[in-house]
Scaffold this motif. Structure first.
Motif, PDB file in Angstrom:
ATOM      1  N   TYR A  75      84.137  16.958  12.501  1.00  0.00           N
ATOM      2  CA  TYR A  75      85.040  15.982  11.895  1.00  0.00           C
ATOM      3  C   TYR A  75      85.619  16.412  10.560  1.00  0.00           C
ATOM      4  O   TYR A  75      86.761  16.114  10.253  1.00  0.00           O
ATOM      5  N   SER A  87      91.625  13.090  27.026  1.00  0.00           N
ATOM      6  CA  SER A  87      91.198  11.693  26.948  1.00  0.00           C
ATOM      7  C   SER A  87      89.684  11.563  26.862  1.00  0.00           C
ATOM      8  O   SER A  87      89.166  10.472  26.693  1.00  0.00           O
ATOM      9  N   ILE A  90      86.121  13.212  22.620  1.00  0.00           N
ATOM     10  CA  ILE A  90      84.959  12.857  21.789  1.00  0.00           C
ATOM     11  C   ILE A  90      83.659  13.115  22.532  1.00  0.00           C
ATOM     12  O   ILE A  90      82.743  13.751  22.015  1.00  0.00           O
ATOM     13  N   VAL A  91      83.609  12.654  23.794  1.00  0.00           N
ATOM     14  CA  VAL A  91      82.394  12.823  24.583  1.00  0.00           C
ATOM     15  C   VAL A  91      82.092  14.309  24.789  1.00  0.00           C
ATOM     16  O   VAL A  91      80.968  14.775  24.567  1.00  0.00           O
ATOM     17  N   ASN A  94      81.020  16.129  21.584  1.00  0.00           N
ATOM     18  CA  ASN A  94      79.672  15.778  21.153  1.00  0.00           C
ATOM     19  C   ASN A  94      78.612  16.453  21.994  1.00  0.00           C
ATOM     20  O   ASN A  94      77.628  16.965  21.464  1.00  0.00           O
ATOM     21  N   SER A 171      71.290  11.491  20.379  1.00  0.00           N
ATOM     22  CA  SER A 171      71.905  10.159  20.452  1.00  0.00           C
ATOM     23  C   SER A 171      72.520   9.763  19.111  1.00  0.00           C
ATOM     24  O   SER A 171      73.445   8.962  19.076  1.00  0.00           O
ATOM     25  N   ILE A 172      72.046  10.336  18.012  1.00  0.00           N
ATOM     26  CA  ILE A 172      72.607   9.948  16.716  1.00  0.00           C
ATOM     27  C   ILE A 172      74.020  10.488  16.518  1.00  0.00           C
ATOM     28  O   ILE A 172      74.725  10.030  15.640  1.00  0.00           O
ATOM     29  N   ILE A 173      74.442  11.491  17.317  1.00  0.00           N
ATOM     30  CA  ILE A 173      75.851  11.873  17.230  1.00  0.00           C
ATOM     31  C   ILE A 173      76.598  11.344  18.457  1.00  0.00           C
ATOM     32  O   ILE A 173      77.695  11.776  18.758  1.00  0.00           O
ATOM     33  N   GLY A 174      75.991  10.406  19.175  1.00  0.00           N
ATOM     34  CA  GLY A 174      76.728   9.675  20.198  1.00  0.00           C
ATOM     35  C   GLY A 174      76.656  10.237  21.600  1.00  0.00           C
ATOM     36  O   GLY A 174      77.433   9.857  22.457  1.00  0.00           O
ATOM     37  N   VAL A 175      75.717  11.153  21.867  1.00  0.00           N
ATOM     38  CA  VAL A 175      75.569  11.633  23.237  1.00  0.00           C
ATOM     39  C   VAL A 175      74.793  10.592  24.044  1.00  0.00           C
ATOM     40  O   VAL A 175      73.769  10.087  23.580  1.00  0.00           O
TER      41      VAL A 175
ATOM     42  N   LYS B 148      90.874   6.662  18.778  1.00  0.00           N
ATOM     43  CA  LYS B 148      89.463   7.030  18.685  1.00  0.00           C
ATOM     44  C   LYS B 148      88.759   6.081  17.725  1.00  0.00           C
ATOM     45  O   LYS B 148      89.163   5.948  16.570  1.00  0.00           O
ATOM     46  N   LEU B 149      87.700   5.450  18.224  1.00  0.00           N
ATOM     47  CA  LEU B 149      86.961   4.494  17.411  1.00  0.00           C
ATOM     48  C   LEU B 149      85.571   5.002  17.106  1.00  0.00           C
ATOM     49  O   LEU B 149      85.031   5.829  17.839  1.00  0.00           O
ATOM     50  N   LYS B 162      83.548  -0.485  24.620  1.00  0.00           N
ATOM     51  CA  LYS B 162      83.477   0.279  25.866  1.00  0.00           C
ATOM     52  C   LYS B 162      83.885  -0.586  27.056  1.00  0.00           C
ATOM     53  O   LYS B 162      84.579  -0.127  27.955  1.00  0.00           O
ATOM     54  N   GLN B 169      88.576   5.898  23.073  1.00  0.00           N
ATOM     55  CA  GLN B 169      87.443   6.833  22.992  1.00  0.00           C
ATOM     56  C   GLN B 169      86.525   6.392  21.880  1.00  0.00           C
ATOM     57  O   GLN B 169      86.986   5.996  20.819  1.00  0.00           O
ATOM     58  N   LEU B 170      85.224   6.478  22.133  1.00  0.00           N
ATOM     59  CA  LEU B 170      84.270   5.950  21.164  1.00  0.00           C
ATOM     60  C   LEU B 170      83.326   7.030  20.662  1.00  0.00           C
ATOM     61  O   LEU B 170      82.640   7.682  21.439  1.00  0.00           O
ATOM     62  N   GLN B 171      83.330   7.228  19.344  1.00  0.00           N
ATOM     63  CA  GLN B 171      82.329   8.097  18.718  1.00  0.00           C
ATOM     64  C   GLN B 171      81.204   7.208  18.222  1.00  0.00           C
ATOM     65  O   GLN B 171      81.451   6.234  17.512  1.00  0.00           O
ATOM     66  N   GLU B 172      79.972   7.523  18.606  1.00  0.00           N
ATOM     67  CA  GLU B 172      78.855   6.719  18.133  1.00  0.00           C
ATOM     68  C   GLU B 172      77.957   7.556  17.228  1.00  0.00           C
ATOM     69  O   GLU B 172      77.611   8.677  17.563  1.00  0.00           O
TER      70      GLU B 172
END
Lengths: 225, 278
Positions: A75, A87, A90-91, A94, A171-175, B148-149, B162, B169-172
């Motif tokens: 980032y 699209s 992000i996924v 990560n 999981s803390i970076i969203g995986v 992107k959220l 979601k 798109q979601l960044q967690e």
């Protein structure tokens, strides 16, 4: 407890855990082997570089490494491992960065496991290999590393088990892996022993066979001296 | 050989359970168990504007509400022991008696009502968006397609995005603070969660002028005071305290003090009418 299995994709989350584990394990094995070779190399600068990497990475918390990968590299420095306009960027980003981070972290442990394996090979063998005219890389490839790998199977198994459980940090970076889903279920259904139990059981199912396999492998493959 | 292996596994499991039990109980008890009018109250320690710990000072809307309720229950400020209540531990803290009440951005939901009782709501928040101050492309939830959220892993806000906006798109991340640098560099376009929390972040000195709250809430979160399940007497007392706080103007003052600096105006449904206790 069973309605949780119906409502949430627990198996899918564990499948992500398995994918993270497998790819990071391959990466860690490759990087770790290179590091181990560096640490036993006859060139002083390579030895120091290898030692520096291991000591830095091994003593840094994994959480920090993964947050650095996502927040720092992805980032802030905007280094994408996939097309940023797709699209699912992000996924994908990560997952890939999580694999990079996990591999880089566990490579340090793989390196030390392998180095302990190298130490099981008697010094006389290396000397004999060199005296019949093999170069450093030839003696490493043909004589030392094959025995080192066989001697370090048990510690490598421990590293793999640790890696499996450490994927939860992703999981803390969203995986979307197992522990991330657990957080989601706790948020919706409130915490209960059932939820905790399902996920603990999942990890035991993943790691117990690995432990048994590696123990029996180490017994069968160890070089008898 | 085999039985020894099993024994080791059992020992390891027992150890893990003990450790887990320790983890949830270690946050409380600095002042010992309270008798009489002593109160142990669970709040958030890390949410500017709602519940924030700075040194030994506690500030925020939740803190002010908790202090007011404590006063009505006959406890002075010195009798209050503040306990950190992270989202995932709130039910456990109440059920095990480690806190007497939880005032920690605690949305009243049916699933939670099965474990604890709620007094209130004392405040109605809504899920909103925090964007860069110079961004004009996002005006509300309908203009989110392809954006992107960022939100917190597992949170209600993240799940809502979601489910309701599949084109997003979601960044967690683990915490909201990690979303802010990503928002600043343009890696994500918006941070989404309850508007109260967003207002708190927008008002922090280091981000002043950089971010703004969109102001189009697309959900309703009723913040309640969590107490032990079935304690109707306590619930009634707390409900009365909330009603009094709203009617005597302290409620409005608490909002102005804590969320006002961010330019936050309470959304629809405020001030709320606390529900009857059951």
């Amino acid at each position: 407890m069973l309605d949780i299995l119906d409502k949430y994709d627990v198996l899918g989350a564990f499948w992500m855990t398995i994918k993270l584990t497998v790819f990071s394990a391959i990466g860690a094995l490759v990087i770790g082997t290179i590091l181990a070779v560096m640490r036993v190399a006859p060139v002083a600068i390579l030895r120091r570089l290898g030692a520096f990497y291991v000591n830095t990475v091994r003593n840094t918390p994994l959480t920090l490494i993964l947050v650095f990968c996502s927040l720092g590299l992805l980032y802030i420095l905007q280094i994408n491992l996939t097309d940023p306009n797709s699209s699912t960027s992000i996924v994908d980003n990560n997952i890939r960065w999580a694999i990079v981070g996990l591999a880089a972290y566990h490579a340090a442990f793989v390196c030390e496991a392998l180095r302990s394996g190298v130490n099981t090979v008697p010094l006389g063998q290396a000397e004999a290999a060199r005296s019949i005219g093999l170069t450093f890389s030839q003696s490493l490839r043909e004589v030392i590393l094959p025995q080192a790998f066989r001697g370090s199977i048990a510690p490598l198994g421990s590293v793999l088990i640790a890696l499996t459980k450490n994927t939860t940090v992703a999981s803390i970076i969203g995986v979307a892996e197992a522990s991330g889903l657990m957080k989601e279920i706790i948020e919706n259904e409130t915490a209960s022993f059932g939820v905790f139990f399902i996920f603990a059981l999942g990890f035991v199912i993943l790691t117990l066979p690995v432990g048994i396999l590696f123990t029996s492998l180490s017994r069968r493959l160890a070089v008898k001296r | 050989m085999k039985s020894r292996g099993l024994g080791a596994v059992a020992a390891a499991a027992a150890l893990a359970l003990t450790l887990a039990a320790c983890g949830s109980s270690s946050s409380g008890d600095s002042a010992g168990s309270g008798g009489g009018t002593k109160l142990k109250i669970g709040i958030k320690f890390d949410q500017p504007g709602m519940g924030l710990k700075k040194g030994s000072e506690y500030t925020g809307m939740d803190v002010d509400v908790a202090k007011y309720i404590a006063k009505q229950l006959g406890a002075s400020e010195g009798d209050i022991t503040w306990v950190q209540a992270p989202s995932a531990q709130r039910e456990t803290l109440i059920q095990t008696g480690q806190v007497d009440m939880v005032v920690a951005t605690y949305s009243i939901t049916d699933a939670r009502k099965e474990k604890v009782s709620f007094a209130g709501p004392y405040f109605v928040a809504g899920q909103d968006l925090l964007i860069r101050a110079d961004d004009t492309s996002i005006t509300g939830p309908d203009s989110l397609d392809g954006k992107k959220l960022c939100s917190v892993k597992g949170s209600t806000s993240a799940q809502k995005v979601k489910d309701k906006y599949p084109g997003v798109q979601l960044q967690e991340f683990g915490t909201y603070s990690e979303c802010l640098p990503a928002l600043a560099t343009g890696g994500v376009d918006a941070l989404t969660t309850d508007d109260t929390i967003l207002a708190g972040y927008a008002a922090q000195p280091e981000f002043k002028g950089k971010f703004k709250v969109v102001g189009q809430p697309f959900s309703q979160e009723n913040y309640g005071v969590g107490i032990k399940k079935g304690d109707t007497a306590q619930c009634t007392k707390i409900t009365d305290a909330i009603k009094k706080m709203i009617s005597d103007g302290s409620w409005q003052k608490a909002i102005d003090n804590n969320l006002g600096p961010a330019g936050y105006k309470p959304g629809q449904g405020n001030p709320p009418t606390p529900a009857a206790c059951s």
